[in-house]
Motif scaffolding. Structure first.
Motif, PDB file in Angstrom:
ATOM      1  N   THR A  70      -0.364  12.542  -5.849  1.00 17.10           N
ATOM      2  CA  THR A  70      -0.347  13.847  -5.199  1.00 17.10           C
ATOM      3  C   THR A  70      -0.126  14.895  -6.287  1.00 17.10           C
ATOM      4  OG1 THR A  70       0.642  15.150  -3.401  1.00 17.10           O
ATOM      5  CG2 THR A  70       2.148  13.755  -4.652  1.00 17.10           C
TER       6      THR A  70
ATOM      7  N   THR B 247      10.254   4.273   2.813  1.00 12.79           N
ATOM      8  CA  THR B 247       9.788   5.552   2.282  1.00 12.79           C
ATOM      9  C   THR B 247      10.628   5.951   1.078  1.00 12.79           C
ATOM     10  OG1 THR B 247       9.067   6.242   4.486  1.00 12.79           O
ATOM     11  CG2 THR B 247       9.308   7.958   2.821  1.00 12.79           C
TER      12      THR B 247
ATOM     13  N   SER C  69       3.715   0.366   2.755  1.00  9.67           N
ATOM     14  CA  SER C  69       3.308  -0.475   3.888  1.00  9.67           C
ATOM     15  C   SER C  69       4.305  -1.590   4.160  1.00  9.67           C
ATOM     16  CB  SER C  69       1.922  -1.072   3.624  1.00  9.67           C
ATOM     17  OG  SER C  69       1.944  -1.856   2.442  1.00  9.67           O
TER      18      SER C  69
ATOM     19  N   HIS D 290       0.860  -1.179   0.000  1.00  7.84           N
ATOM     20  CA  HIS D 290       0.000   0.000   0.000  1.00  7.84           C
ATOM     21  C   HIS D 290       0.898   1.229   0.000  1.00  7.84           C
ATOM     22  CE1 HIS D 290      -3.510   2.436   0.601  1.00  7.84           C
ATOM     23  NE2 HIS D 290      -3.092   2.905   1.754  1.00  7.84           N
ATOM     24  N   LEU D 291       0.634   2.155  -0.943  1.00  6.45           N
ATOM     25  CA  LEU D 291       1.495   3.311  -1.113  1.00  6.45           C
ATOM     26  C   LEU D 291       0.696   4.593  -0.904  1.00  6.45           C
ATOM     27  CD1 LEU D 291       3.176   2.074  -4.422  1.00  6.45           C
ATOM     28  CD2 LEU D 291       4.169   1.978  -2.139  1.00  6.45           C
ATOM     29  N   VAL D 292       1.256   5.516  -0.152  1.00 12.08           N
ATOM     30  CA  VAL D 292       0.594   6.794   0.102  1.00 12.08           C
ATOM     31  C   VAL D 292       1.571   7.927  -0.173  1.00 12.08           C
ATOM     32  CG1 VAL D 292      -0.590   8.242   1.769  1.00 12.08           C
ATOM     33  CG2 VAL D 292      -0.901   5.761   1.842  1.00 12.08           C
ATOM     34  N   GLU D 293       1.237   8.750  -1.166  1.00 11.40           N
ATOM     35  CA  GLU D 293       2.077   9.897  -1.506  1.00 11.40           C
ATOM     36  C   GLU D 293       1.665  11.124  -0.706  1.00 11.40           C
ATOM     37  OE1 GLU D 293       1.173   7.743  -5.507  1.00 11.40           O
ATOM     38  OE2 GLU D 293       0.083   8.339  -3.689  1.00 11.40           O
ATOM     39  N   SER D 294       2.620  12.024  -0.509  1.00 14.07           N
ATOM     40  CA  SER D 294       2.355  13.307   0.138  1.00 14.07           C
ATOM     41  C   SER D 294       3.396  14.318  -0.329  1.00 14.07           C
ATOM     42  CB  SER D 294       2.382  13.181   1.663  1.00 14.07           C
ATOM     43  OG  SER D 294       3.666  12.746   2.095  1.00 14.07           O
TER      44      SER D 294
ATOM     45  N   CYS E 125       6.648   9.116  -0.356  1.00 15.66           N
ATOM     46  CA  CYS E 125       5.765   7.973  -0.582  1.00 15.66           C
ATOM     47  C   CYS E 125       6.028   6.966   0.522  1.00 15.66           C
ATOM     48  CB  CYS E 125       6.026   7.360  -1.945  1.00 15.66           C
ATOM     49  SG  CYS E 125       5.165   5.798  -2.233  1.00 15.66           S
TER      50      CYS E 125
ATOM     51  N   TYR F 274       2.626  10.030  -9.088  1.00 14.06           N
ATOM     52  CA  TYR F 274       2.296   8.737  -8.515  1.00 14.06           C
ATOM     53  C   TYR F 274       3.556   7.992  -8.109  1.00 14.06           C
ATOM     54  CZ  TYR F 274      -2.226   9.476 -10.773  1.00 14.06           C
ATOM     55  OH  TYR F 274      -3.435   9.987 -11.172  1.00 14.06           O
TER      56      TYR F 274
ATOM     57  N   GLY G 115       0.246   4.175  -5.909  1.00  8.06           N
ATOM     58  CA  GLY G 115      -0.449   5.031  -4.969  1.00  8.06           C
ATOM     59  C   GLY G 115      -1.553   5.803  -5.663  1.00  8.06           C
ATOM     60  N   GLN G 116      -2.229   6.655  -4.876  1.00  8.86           N
ATOM     61  CA  GLN G 116      -3.359   7.424  -5.399  1.00  8.86           C
ATOM     62  C   GLN G 116      -2.923   8.738  -6.024  1.00  8.86           C
ATOM     63  OE1 GLN G 116      -6.657   6.309  -5.490  1.00  8.86           O
ATOM     64  NE2 GLN G 116      -5.517   4.455  -5.049  1.00  8.86           N
TER      65      GLN G 116
END
Length: 125
Positions: free
Chosen positions: A119, A74, A25, A3-7, A22, A91, A116-117
Protein backbone atom coordinates in the motif's frame (compact mmCIF):
# COMPACT_ATOMS: atom_id res chain seq x y z
CA UNK A 1 0.05 -20.52 3.03
CA UNK A 2 -0.90 -17.02 4.20
CA UNK A 3 -2.61 -14.42 2.06
CA UNK A 4 -1.93 -10.84 3.14
CA UNK A 5 -3.84 -7.71 2.14
CA UNK A 6 -2.64 -4.25 3.17
CA UNK A 7 -4.82 -1.15 3.40
CA UNK A 8 -4.74 2.35 4.83
CA UNK A 9 -2.13 4.00 2.66
CA UNK A 10 -2.61 7.43 1.19
CA UNK A 11 -1.24 10.93 0.93
CA UNK A 12 -0.55 13.01 4.01
CA UNK A 13 1.30 16.20 4.84
CA UNK A 14 4.54 16.15 6.83
CA UNK A 15 3.77 15.80 10.51
CA UNK A 16 0.58 13.91 9.81
CA UNK A 17 -0.48 10.41 10.76
CA UNK A 18 -1.68 7.26 9.03
CA UNK A 19 -2.60 3.79 10.23
CA UNK A 20 -1.88 0.83 7.96
CA UNK A 21 -3.68 -2.48 8.33
CA UNK A 22 -2.79 -5.94 7.08
CA UNK A 23 -5.45 -8.63 7.02
CA UNK A 24 -4.04 -12.16 7.06
CA UNK A 25 -5.95 -15.21 5.87
CA UNK A 26 -4.68 -17.20 8.84
CA UNK A 27 -2.62 -16.84 11.97
CA UNK A 28 1.14 -16.30 11.69
CA UNK A 29 3.47 -16.16 14.67
CA UNK A 30 5.71 -13.43 13.29
CA UNK A 31 4.62 -10.43 11.25
CA UNK A 32 6.40 -7.39 9.94
CA UNK A 33 6.18 -4.20 7.96
CA UNK A 34 8.65 -3.35 5.24
CA UNK A 35 8.87 -0.44 2.83
CA UNK A 36 10.46 0.26 -0.49
CA UNK A 37 11.02 3.67 -2.05
CA UNK A 38 11.75 4.02 -5.78
CA UNK A 39 15.31 3.04 -6.56
CA UNK A 40 15.96 1.72 -3.06
CA UNK A 41 16.12 -1.66 -1.41
CA UNK A 42 13.19 -2.97 0.57
CA UNK A 43 13.86 -2.26 4.23
CA UNK A 44 12.39 -3.47 7.46
CA UNK A 45 10.31 -0.95 9.41
CA UNK A 46 8.75 -2.87 12.28
CA UNK A 47 8.08 -6.41 13.39
CA UNK A 48 5.91 -7.98 16.07
CA UNK A 49 5.52 -11.53 17.28
CA UNK A 50 2.68 -13.41 18.92
CA UNK A 51 3.78 -12.25 22.37
CA UNK A 52 3.89 -8.59 21.39
CA UNK A 53 7.65 -8.35 21.21
CA UNK A 54 8.70 -5.75 18.66
CA UNK A 55 11.64 -4.64 16.56
CA UNK A 56 11.82 -1.20 14.98
CA UNK A 57 14.11 0.50 12.51
CA UNK A 58 16.03 3.37 14.10
CA UNK A 59 14.50 5.76 11.59
CA UNK A 60 10.98 5.14 12.89
CA UNK A 61 11.50 4.54 16.60
CA UNK A 62 9.28 6.80 18.65
CA UNK A 63 7.08 7.60 15.64
CA UNK A 64 5.73 4.24 14.44
CA UNK A 65 3.98 1.58 16.50
CA UNK A 66 3.25 -1.96 15.36
CA UNK A 67 0.40 -3.88 16.92
CA UNK A 68 -1.67 -6.94 16.13
CA UNK A 69 -5.05 -8.44 16.84
CA UNK A 70 -4.45 -12.17 16.97
CA UNK A 71 -8.16 -12.93 17.12
CA UNK A 72 -8.72 -11.10 13.85
CA UNK A 73 -5.37 -12.07 12.27
CA UNK A 74 -4.71 -8.40 11.61
CA UNK A 75 -1.50 -6.41 11.81
CA UNK A 76 -1.39 -2.65 12.23
CA UNK A 77 1.18 0.11 11.84
CA UNK A 78 0.38 3.44 13.47
CA UNK A 79 2.57 6.09 11.85
CA UNK A 80 2.87 9.50 13.47
CA UNK A 81 5.01 12.56 12.74
CA UNK A 82 5.41 11.43 9.17
CA UNK A 83 8.29 12.78 7.12
CA UNK A 84 8.89 13.05 3.40
CA UNK A 85 11.47 10.27 3.70
CA UNK A 86 8.75 7.91 4.89
CA UNK A 87 7.29 7.97 1.37
CA UNK A 88 7.34 4.41 0.03
CA UNK A 89 5.31 1.36 -0.80
CA UNK A 90 4.63 -0.42 2.48
CA UNK A 91 4.44 -4.21 2.58
CA UNK A 92 3.16 -6.61 5.19
CA UNK A 93 5.05 -9.87 5.73
CA UNK A 94 4.39 -13.01 7.72
CA UNK A 95 6.21 -16.09 8.94
CA UNK A 96 5.20 -19.14 10.94
CA UNK A 97 8.61 -19.41 12.55
CA UNK A 98 9.10 -17.97 16.00
CA UNK A 99 11.88 -16.41 18.08
CA UNK A 100 13.66 -14.39 15.41
CA UNK A 101 11.89 -11.22 16.51
CA UNK A 102 12.80 -12.06 20.12
CA UNK A 103 16.39 -12.27 18.86
CA UNK A 104 16.22 -8.86 17.21
CA UNK A 105 16.12 -10.17 13.66
CA UNK A 106 12.62 -9.12 12.73
CA UNK A 107 13.69 -6.56 10.14
CA UNK A 108 15.42 -9.08 7.90
CA UNK A 109 13.50 -9.83 4.71
CA UNK A 110 14.65 -13.42 4.42
CA UNK A 111 12.95 -14.35 7.71
CA UNK A 112 9.53 -14.01 6.08
CA UNK A 113 7.81 -16.40 3.70
CA UNK A 114 4.67 -14.50 2.77
CA UNK A 115 4.18 -10.99 1.44
CA UNK A 116 1.31 -8.70 0.60
CA UNK A 117 0.99 -6.56 -2.52
CA UNK A 118 1.69 -3.31 -0.72
CA UNK A 119 0.00 0.00 0.00
CA UNK A 120 1.44 3.36 -1.04
CA UNK A 121 2.26 6.04 1.52
CA UNK A 122 3.12 9.49 0.22
CA UNK A 123 4.21 12.28 2.55
CA UNK A 124 4.30 15.62 0.82
CA UNK A 125 3.30 19.23 1.34
Amino acid sequence: QVHLVESGGGSVQPGGSLTLSCAASRYAYSMGWFRQAPGKEREGVAAIDNNGRTNYADSVKGRFTASRDNGENTLYLQMNSLKAEDTAMYYCAAAFSSNFIRDGLGLLKDKYNYWGQGTQVTVSS
